[in-house]
Design a protein around this motif. Structure first.
Motif, PDB file in Angstrom:
ATOM      1  N   PRO A 155      10.471   9.261   1.130  1.00 45.26           N
ATOM      2  CA  PRO A 155       9.806   9.805   2.424  1.00 45.26           C
ATOM      3  C   PRO A 155       9.439   8.898   3.655  1.00 45.26           C
ATOM      4  N   LEU A 156       9.269   7.707   2.834  1.00 51.68           N
ATOM      5  CA  LEU A 156       8.548   6.664   3.975  1.00 51.68           C
ATOM      6  C   LEU A 156       9.258   5.253   3.777  1.00 51.68           C
ATOM      7  N   PRO A 157      10.562   5.456   3.798  1.00 50.24           N
ATOM      8  CA  PRO A 157      11.491   4.218   3.488  1.00 50.24           C
ATOM      9  C   PRO A 157      11.091   2.948   4.211  1.00 50.24           C
ATOM     10  N   ASP A 158      10.748   3.213   5.514  1.00 43.43           N
ATOM     11  CA  ASP A 158      10.535   2.060   6.630  1.00 43.43           C
ATOM     12  C   ASP A 158       9.105   1.247   6.102  1.00 43.43           C
ATOM     13  N   LEU A 159       8.263   1.473   5.402  1.00 45.41           N
ATOM     14  CA  LEU A 159       7.063   1.053   5.082  1.00 45.41           C
ATOM     15  C   LEU A 159       7.230   0.265   3.775  1.00 45.41           C
ATOM     16  N   LEU A 160       6.402  -0.879   3.893  1.00 53.22           N
ATOM     17  CA  LEU A 160       6.470  -2.029   2.714  1.00 53.22           C
ATOM     18  C   LEU A 160       5.005  -2.145   2.436  1.00 53.22           C
ATOM     19  N   PHE A 161       4.640  -2.351   1.291  1.00 57.17           N
ATOM     20  CA  PHE A 161       3.302  -2.279   0.615  1.00 57.17           C
ATOM     21  C   PHE A 161       2.936  -3.491  -0.066  1.00 57.17           C
ATOM     22  N   CYS A 162       1.772  -4.020   0.020  1.00 56.80           N
ATOM     23  CA  CYS A 162       1.356  -5.097  -0.866  1.00 56.80           C
ATOM     24  C   CYS A 162       0.361  -4.584  -1.623  1.00 56.80           C
ATOM     25  N   PRO A 163       0.420  -4.077  -2.836  1.00 52.03           N
ATOM     26  CA  PRO A 163      -0.593  -3.484  -3.644  1.00 52.03           C
ATOM     27  C   PRO A 163      -1.571  -4.331  -4.325  1.00 52.03           C
ATOM     28  N   THR A 164      -2.828  -4.136  -4.199  1.00 50.67           N
ATOM     29  CA  THR A 164      -4.015  -4.704  -4.909  1.00 50.67           C
ATOM     30  C   THR A 164      -4.943  -3.779  -5.452  1.00 50.67           C
ATOM     31  N   GLY A 165      -5.620  -4.459  -6.215  1.00 53.67           N
ATOM     32  CA  GLY A 165      -6.596  -3.788  -7.032  1.00 53.67           C
ATOM     33  C   GLY A 165      -6.349  -3.230  -8.238  1.00 53.67           C
ATOM     34  N   GLY A 166      -6.716  -4.067  -9.431  1.00 52.49           N
ATOM     35  CA  GLY A 166      -6.155  -3.616 -10.809  1.00 52.49           C
ATOM     36  C   GLY A 166      -4.728  -3.995 -11.052  1.00 52.49           C
ATOM     37  N   VAL A 167      -3.922  -5.159 -10.172  1.00 50.94           N
ATOM     38  CA  VAL A 167      -2.570  -5.588 -10.470  1.00 50.94           C
ATOM     39  C   VAL A 167      -2.956  -6.841 -11.105  1.00 50.94           C
ATOM     40  N   ASP A 168      -2.612  -6.772 -12.526  1.00 47.64           N
ATOM     41  CA  ASP A 168      -2.834  -8.089 -13.061  1.00 47.64           C
ATOM     42  C   ASP A 168      -1.598  -8.762 -13.118  1.00 47.64           C
ATOM     43  N   LEU A 169      -1.206  -9.661 -13.831  1.00 46.35           N
ATOM     44  CA  LEU A 169       0.079 -10.810 -14.032  1.00 46.35           C
ATOM     45  C   LEU A 169       1.010  -9.750 -14.923  1.00 46.35           C
ATOM     46  N   ALA A 170       0.305  -9.120 -15.944  1.00 47.91           N
ATOM     47  CA  ALA A 170       1.503  -8.103 -16.572  1.00 47.91           C
ATOM     48  C   ALA A 170       2.044  -7.141 -15.893  1.00 47.91           C
ATOM     49  N   LYS A 171       1.286  -6.581 -14.812  1.00 44.20           N
ATOM     50  CA  LYS A 171       1.609  -5.335 -14.073  1.00 44.20           C
ATOM     51  C   LYS A 171       2.538  -5.780 -12.822  1.00 44.20           C
ATOM     52  N   ALA A 172       2.253  -7.105 -12.274  1.00 44.77           N
ATOM     53  CA  ALA A 172       3.074  -7.661 -11.323  1.00 44.77           C
ATOM     54  C   ALA A 172       4.451  -7.510 -11.299  1.00 44.77           C
ATOM     55  N   ALA A 173       5.154  -7.834 -12.148  1.00 44.87           N
ATOM     56  CA  ALA A 173       6.419  -7.780 -12.258  1.00 44.87           C
ATOM     57  C   ALA A 173       6.882  -6.396 -11.835  1.00 44.87           C
ATOM     58  N   GLY A 174       6.459  -5.429 -12.767  1.00 42.72           N
ATOM     59  CA  GLY A 174       6.788  -3.943 -12.254  1.00 42.72           C
ATOM     60  C   GLY A 174       6.701  -3.369 -10.837  1.00 42.72           C
ATOM     61  N   TYR A 175       5.798  -4.103 -10.240  1.00 39.35           N
ATOM     62  CA  TYR A 175       5.380  -3.711  -8.748  1.00 39.35           C
ATOM     63  C   TYR A 175       6.596  -4.251  -8.062  1.00 39.35           C
ATOM     64  N   LEU A 176       6.910  -5.340  -8.328  1.00 39.97           N
ATOM     65  CA  LEU A 176       7.919  -6.188  -7.551  1.00 39.97           C
ATOM     66  C   LEU A 176       9.452  -5.776  -7.713  1.00 39.97           C
ATOM     67  N   THR A 177       9.640  -5.099  -8.606  1.00 42.42           N
ATOM     68  CA  THR A 177      10.969  -4.270  -8.749  1.00 42.42           C
ATOM     69  C   THR A 177      11.151  -2.917  -7.697  1.00 42.42           C
ATOM     70  N   LEU A 178       9.868  -2.637  -7.195  1.00 40.03           N
ATOM     71  CA  LEU A 178      10.340  -1.524  -6.287  1.00 40.03           C
ATOM     72  C   LEU A 178      10.611  -2.085  -5.024  1.00 40.03           C
ATOM     73  N   SER A 179      11.351  -1.141  -4.348  1.00 39.03           N
ATOM     74  CA  SER A 179      12.020  -1.388  -3.062  1.00 39.03           C
ATOM     75  C   SER A 179      10.865  -1.384  -1.896  1.00 39.03           C
ATOM     76  N   ASN A 180       9.762  -0.668  -2.045  1.00 38.99           N
ATOM     77  CA  ASN A 180       8.813  -0.765  -1.002  1.00 38.99           C
ATOM     78  C   ASN A 180       7.679  -1.720  -1.138  1.00 38.99           C
ATOM     79  N   VAL A 181       7.935  -2.485  -2.261  1.00 37.75           N
ATOM     80  CA  VAL A 181       6.864  -3.708  -2.365  1.00 37.75           C
ATOM     81  C   VAL A 181       7.416  -4.969  -1.930  1.00 37.75           C
ATOM     82  N   SER A 182       6.659  -5.685  -1.021  1.00 38.51           N
ATOM     83  CA  SER A 182       7.116  -7.075  -0.566  1.00 38.51           C
ATOM     84  C   SER A 182       6.484  -8.127  -1.047  1.00 38.51           C
ATOM     85  N   CYS A 183       5.400  -7.760  -1.543  1.00 37.88           N
ATOM     86  CA  CYS A 183       4.309  -8.849  -2.189  1.00 37.88           C
ATOM     87  C   CYS A 183       3.398  -8.231  -3.274  1.00 37.88           C
TER      88      CYS A 183
END
Length: 91
Positions: A63-91
């Motif tokens: 629904p919001l394809p033009d938005l990109l996110f930088c997730p922070t808060g509880g994102v550790d090294l083990a979870k970072a790779a999963g976030y970076l696979t998402l199309s709306n995560v830029s960093c």
């Protein structure tokens, strides 16, 4: 540059007056939509893990394809790779 955990009109005005890039934080769909209306396309998702994490961002991609996110808060090294696979995560 300025990064904040949320957004207020006063903070947005101060960032604009300073001429600095600004990455405002959101944790809800309504906040993301409101900032989108103000012209923001890059947002901080905070606190990411506590607010739905990867599943939440995955749900926002359609629904919001033009938005990109930088997730922070509880994102550790083990979870970072999963976030970076998402199309709306830029960093």
């Amino acid at each position: 540059f300025i990064v904040s955990p949320g957004f207020t009109p006063t903070l947005g005005a101060a960032a604009a007056d300073a001429g600095l890039p600004y990455l405002p934080g959101v944790s809800t769909v309504s906040e993301a939509m409101a900032l989108r209306e103000r012209g923001f396309r890059h947002l901080k998702f905070f606190p990411a893990e506590q607010c739905g994490g990867q599943d939440f961002l995955r749900a926002l991609a359609a629904p919001l394809p033009d938005l990109l996110f930088c997730p922070t808060g509880g994102v550790d090294l083990a979870k970072a790779a999963g976030y970076l696979t998402l199309s709306n995560v830029s960093c």
